[in-house]
Design a protein around this motif. Structure first.
Motif, PDB file in Angstrom:
ATOM      1  N   LEU A  38       0.827  -1.209   0.000  1.00  0.00           N
ATOM      2  CA  LEU A  38       0.000   0.000   0.000  1.00  0.00           C
ATOM      3  C   LEU A  38       0.863   1.262   0.000  1.00  0.00           C
ATOM      4  O   LEU A  38       0.556   2.234  -0.698  1.00  0.00           O
ATOM      5  N   VAL A  39       1.954   1.233   0.773  1.00  0.00           N
ATOM      6  CA  VAL A  39       2.813   2.417   0.868  1.00  0.00           C
ATOM      7  C   VAL A  39       3.650   2.583  -0.397  1.00  0.00           C
ATOM      8  O   VAL A  39       3.725   3.675  -0.983  1.00  0.00           O
ATOM      9  N   ILE A  40       4.299   1.499  -0.837  1.00  0.00           N
ATOM     10  CA  ILE A  40       5.232   1.586  -1.971  1.00  0.00           C
ATOM     11  C   ILE A  40       4.492   1.766  -3.297  1.00  0.00           C
ATOM     12  O   ILE A  40       4.769   2.699  -4.064  1.00  0.00           O
ATOM     13  N   VAL A  57     -10.313   5.208   1.157  1.00  0.00           N
ATOM     14  CA  VAL A  57     -10.455   5.000   2.605  1.00  0.00           C
ATOM     15  C   VAL A  57     -10.883   3.557   2.886  1.00  0.00           C
ATOM     16  O   VAL A  57     -10.381   2.909   3.821  1.00  0.00           O
ATOM     17  N   ALA A  58     -11.815   3.046   2.068  1.00  0.00           N
ATOM     18  CA  ALA A  58     -12.255   1.652   2.240  1.00  0.00           C
ATOM     19  C   ALA A  58     -11.088   0.688   2.058  1.00  0.00           C
ATOM     20  O   ALA A  58     -10.929  -0.270   2.822  1.00  0.00           O
ATOM     21  N   ILE A  59     -10.262   0.956   1.064  1.00  0.00           N
ATOM     22  CA  ILE A  59      -9.113   0.084   0.799  1.00  0.00           C
ATOM     23  C   ILE A  59      -8.122   0.123   1.958  1.00  0.00           C
ATOM     24  O   ILE A  59      -7.701  -0.923   2.477  1.00  0.00           O
ATOM     25  N   PHE A  60      -7.742   1.338   2.378  1.00  0.00           N
ATOM     26  CA  PHE A  60      -6.721   1.465   3.417  1.00  0.00           C
ATOM     27  C   PHE A  60      -7.258   1.071   4.794  1.00  0.00           C
ATOM     28  O   PHE A  60      -6.477   0.882   5.732  1.00  0.00           O
ATOM     29  N   THR A  61      -8.574   0.944   4.922  1.00  0.00           N
ATOM     30  CA  THR A  61      -9.154   0.478   6.178  1.00  0.00           C
ATOM     31  C   THR A  61      -9.354  -1.028   6.181  1.00  0.00           C
ATOM     32  O   THR A  61      -8.931  -1.730   7.103  1.00  0.00           O
ATOM     33  N   MET A  62      -9.987  -1.531   5.126  1.00  0.00           N
ATOM     34  CA  MET A  62     -10.422  -2.926   5.142  1.00  0.00           C
ATOM     35  C   MET A  62      -9.327  -3.911   4.761  1.00  0.00           C
ATOM     36  O   MET A  62      -9.317  -5.039   5.263  1.00  0.00           O
ATOM     37  N   PHE A  63      -8.396  -3.531   3.883  1.00  0.00           N
ATOM     38  CA  PHE A  63      -7.330  -4.465   3.526  1.00  0.00           C
ATOM     39  C   PHE A  63      -6.497  -4.864   4.751  1.00  0.00           C
ATOM     40  O   PHE A  63      -6.278  -6.051   4.996  1.00  0.00           O
ATOM     41  N   PRO A  64      -5.992  -3.891   5.544  1.00  0.00           N
ATOM     42  CA  PRO A  64      -5.235  -4.295   6.745  1.00  0.00           C
ATOM     43  C   PRO A  64      -6.080  -5.086   7.751  1.00  0.00           C
ATOM     44  O   PRO A  64      -5.576  -6.010   8.394  1.00  0.00           O
ATOM     45  N   VAL A  65      -7.370  -4.723   7.878  1.00  0.00           N
ATOM     46  CA  VAL A  65      -8.241  -5.470   8.799  1.00  0.00           C
ATOM     47  C   VAL A  65      -8.356  -6.926   8.345  1.00  0.00           C
ATOM     48  O   VAL A  65      -8.225  -7.859   9.159  1.00  0.00           O
ATOM     49  N   ALA A  66      -8.604  -7.120   7.052  1.00  0.00           N
ATOM     50  CA  ALA A  66      -8.730  -8.488   6.527  1.00  0.00           C
ATOM     51  C   ALA A  66      -7.419  -9.262   6.671  1.00  0.00           C
ATOM     52  O   ALA A  66      -7.418 -10.446   7.018  1.00  0.00           O
ATOM     53  N   ALA A  67      -6.289  -8.588   6.414  1.00  0.00           N
ATOM     54  CA  ALA A  67      -4.982  -9.250   6.570  1.00  0.00           C
ATOM     55  C   ALA A  67      -4.737  -9.623   8.026  1.00  0.00           C
ATOM     56  O   ALA A  67      -4.214 -10.706   8.331  1.00  0.00           O
ATOM     57  N   LEU A  68      -5.111  -8.733   8.947  1.00  0.00           N
ATOM     58  CA  LEU A  68      -4.941  -9.022  10.374  1.00  0.00           C
ATOM     59  C   LEU A  68      -5.787 -10.216  10.784  1.00  0.00           C
ATOM     60  O   LEU A  68      -5.331 -11.088  11.537  1.00  0.00           O
ATOM     61  N   MET A 121      -4.382   0.652  -8.947  1.00  0.00           N
ATOM     62  CA  MET A 121      -3.303  -0.153  -8.372  1.00  0.00           C
ATOM     63  C   MET A 121      -3.771  -0.877  -7.115  1.00  0.00           C
ATOM     64  O   MET A 121      -3.509  -2.072  -6.925  1.00  0.00           O
ATOM     65  N   ALA A 122      -4.485  -0.174  -6.229  1.00  0.00           N
ATOM     66  CA  ALA A 122      -4.890  -0.755  -4.948  1.00  0.00           C
ATOM     67  C   ALA A 122      -5.904  -1.876  -5.108  1.00  0.00           C
ATOM     68  O   ALA A 122      -5.900  -2.843  -4.336  1.00  0.00           O
ATOM     69  N   VAL A 123      -6.768  -1.764  -6.096  1.00  0.00           N
ATOM     70  CA  VAL A 123      -7.835  -2.748  -6.251  1.00  0.00           C
ATOM     71  C   VAL A 123      -7.431  -3.898  -7.173  1.00  0.00           C
ATOM     72  O   VAL A 123      -7.667  -5.075  -6.856  1.00  0.00           O
ATOM     73  N   LEU A 124      -6.829  -3.564  -8.319  1.00  0.00           N
ATOM     74  CA  LEU A 124      -6.621  -4.600  -9.328  1.00  0.00           C
ATOM     75  C   LEU A 124      -5.371  -5.444  -9.077  1.00  0.00           C
ATOM     76  O   LEU A 124      -5.410  -6.665  -9.297  1.00  0.00           O
ATOM     77  N   ALA A 125      -4.268  -4.843  -8.637  1.00  0.00           N
ATOM     78  CA  ALA A 125      -3.048  -5.631  -8.425  1.00  0.00           C
ATOM     79  C   ALA A 125      -3.258  -6.759  -7.409  1.00  0.00           C
ATOM     80  O   ALA A 125      -2.914  -7.919  -7.695  1.00  0.00           O
ATOM     81  N   PRO A 126      -3.830  -6.494  -6.213  1.00  0.00           N
ATOM     82  CA  PRO A 126      -4.084  -7.608  -5.281  1.00  0.00           C
ATOM     83  C   PRO A 126      -5.021  -8.656  -5.862  1.00  0.00           C
ATOM     84  O   PRO A 126      -4.833  -9.854  -5.645  1.00  0.00           O
TER      85      PRO A 126
END
Length: 490
Positions: A137-139, A293-304, A180-185
């Motif tokens: 997400l950062v890079i 905001v949805a991406i940066f909120t929910m992706f880390p939550v799901a990974a956790l 990038m945030a939606v399609l690459a993963p």
């Protein structure tokens, strides 16, 4: 791996013949078609949105396809992506100078992302790990897209007069960021077999039911233009994260993002509350920010959540392993005395409840002390392991339970059996041990033998399982008194 080694591997590997076979070349051709289509779609969407790049898909697509390939093929994938992007721009009417410059700017995003992610997180890239996901997400999502947007805006304004640089940068950046945030993963995960487990026949109804919640809520929220109800969507995002994990969350955010931006462009939804003329750009930017905001909120939550689930499974496996070790005899691998006691109690209780016969065989290696003195402790240990192997080979087909309960003493529990059957099993054990032919000078038979005591009873009220052990021990003692290498029944 350092940067120079990585670059050398990418450059030299591309020209090696063994890097390419027919399947790899067909895949490369498919990448060109997909990349060209996604670039063309991004251009079409931007022209339908007054020039705003609502979501730019091609960079995320190429990154997802490239980073999952062997590094020796990366250069070819980069060139294919560059060519496809340039072709789509020129097909839509842009001059070559503009198209190639914008395509090179897009390539900077893909190349820098691949190199940095590989150097810092190695490969294959596992986005289910929180650290790797945050790094992506950062890079890629924040950093590389900003660099590409800055270069692309600069090159475009160099050739074509337009709005201020910062405004063009903003319109590029959010669309590029979302793509990038939606399609690459999504592309990375789709290429892993585990991704499709949630779409298997037995899981598909549950998957569709869970995904239907955010879809329905998105339709309801973005067809209602009088109240800002967009906050109602986040509970459904959490539902997907908890029930379907990161793969489901990626699919969910991808679909919701397309729906939200599509409704907004068509003039529907809560963002219509932003009033005024020529406000489409502002509304799209807000829709993009919502998706970000949805991406940066929910992706880390799901990974956790996935990390916690993986940790729970790991702890459960470790606990099962330690429990098995606690109930296993270290020398022979058979269950130990503790496991025997538990199994006997359970079998005794079952026999009592169902009125079934329960058989018990206790056997002892004959004159084992003398055998040990003759061959040494290592030889004695090997003898006990051989007897254990005989027991394991006999009791498993019989549905019985064998254990080492003492130094040279073993036991076999035979649930729901008869006395003739128990005697048959015991006699087979005796013969198999003798057939091992382990030389024993102190034995009358010249080889290591065993004596066995057998007892079969229906457990009755007021009787304990230890009584069965006592009777089997008495039978064993009788077999030894009668000359050893025989079976006695109690």
């Amino acid at each position: 791996m350092n940067a120079s080694t990585l670059v050398k591997e990418i450059w030299q590997g591309c020209w090696q013949r063994d890097s390419w076979n027919r399947a790899a070349l067909f895949r490369l051709a498919g990448v060109f078609v997909l990349a060209a289509l996604s670039s063309w779609l991004g251009i079409v969407l931007s022209h339908q949105s007054e020039g705003v790049a609502t979501i730019w898909l091609s960079n995320g697509l190429i990154l997802g396809l490239l980073i999952t390939q062997p590094r020796r093929r990366w250069l070819a994938y980069f060139l294919i992506g560059l060519s496809a992007d340039t072709f789509a721009d020129m097909f839509y009417g842009d001059p070559f100078r503009l198209a190639i410059g914008v395509s090179l700017a897009n390539s900077v995003e893909v190349v820098s992302s691949c190199l940095l992610l590989t150097l810092w997180f190695d490969s294959p890239l596992d986005l289910s790990k929180r650290k790797t996901l945050v790094g992506f997400l950062v890079i890629s999502v924040v950093g590389a897209t900003a660099l590409t947007s800055a270069l692309g805006a600069w090159w475009t304004l160099l050739l074509v007069p337009g709005p201020p640089w910062w405004q063009m940068f903003r319109t590029w950046y959010l669309g590029d960021l979302l793509g990038m945030a939606v399609l690459a993963p999504l592309v990375i995960m789709v290429q892993r077999p585990a991704f499709f487990s949630m779409f298997q026949a037995r899981h598909l109804p549950h998957t569709l039911l869970v995904l239907s919640h955010p879809m329905i809520v998105t339709v309801l929220v973005f067809t209602h233009s009088r109240d800002p109800l967009i906050f109602l969507m986040f509970p459904t995002f959490l539902l997907v994260a908890f029930r379907l994990g990161l793969p489901g969350t990626v699919v969910n955010i991808f679909l919701v993002t397309l729906m939200a931006i599509g409704f907004t462009v068509k003039g529907h939804g809560p963002l219509m509350l932003i009033v005024g003329q020529h406000m489409l750009l502002h509304r799209i930017v807000i829709a993009q920010l919502f998706a970000a905001v949805a991406i940066f909120t929910m992706f880390p939550v799901a990974a956790l959540l996935e990390e916690k689930e993986e940790l729970k499974n790991s702890l459960a496996a470790s606990e099962a392993s330690y429990r098995k070790l606690a109930h296993a005899d270290e020398l022979t691998g058979l269950p130990n005395r503790r496991a025997f006691n538990l199994q006997l109690e359970n079998a005794f209780a079952d026999g009592f409840s169902n009125g079934k016969h329960l058989g018990l065989v206790i056997l002892d290696a004959d004159l084992f002390k003398q055998y040990n003195d003759h061959v040494g402790h290592l030889g004695g240990d090997a003898c006990l392991r051989s007897i254990a192997q005989v027991l394991a080979g006999i009791v498993e087909p019989a549905g019985a339970f064998a254990a080492r309960i003492g130094g040279e003493e073993f036991a076999v529990i035979l649930p729901d059996t008869t006395e003739p059957r128990a005697l048959q099993v015991a006699e087979e054990i005796r013969l198999r041990v003798a057939e091992l032919g382990l030389p024993h000078p102190a034995s009358p038979c010249g080889v290591q033998t065993v004596s066995l005591g057998v007892v079969v009873r229906v457990p009755i009220s007021g009787q304990a399982s230890i009584e069965l052990v006592r009777l089997a021990d008495q039978a064993l003692y009788s077999a030894k008194l009668s000359g050893r290498n025989q079976v006695a029944c109690g």
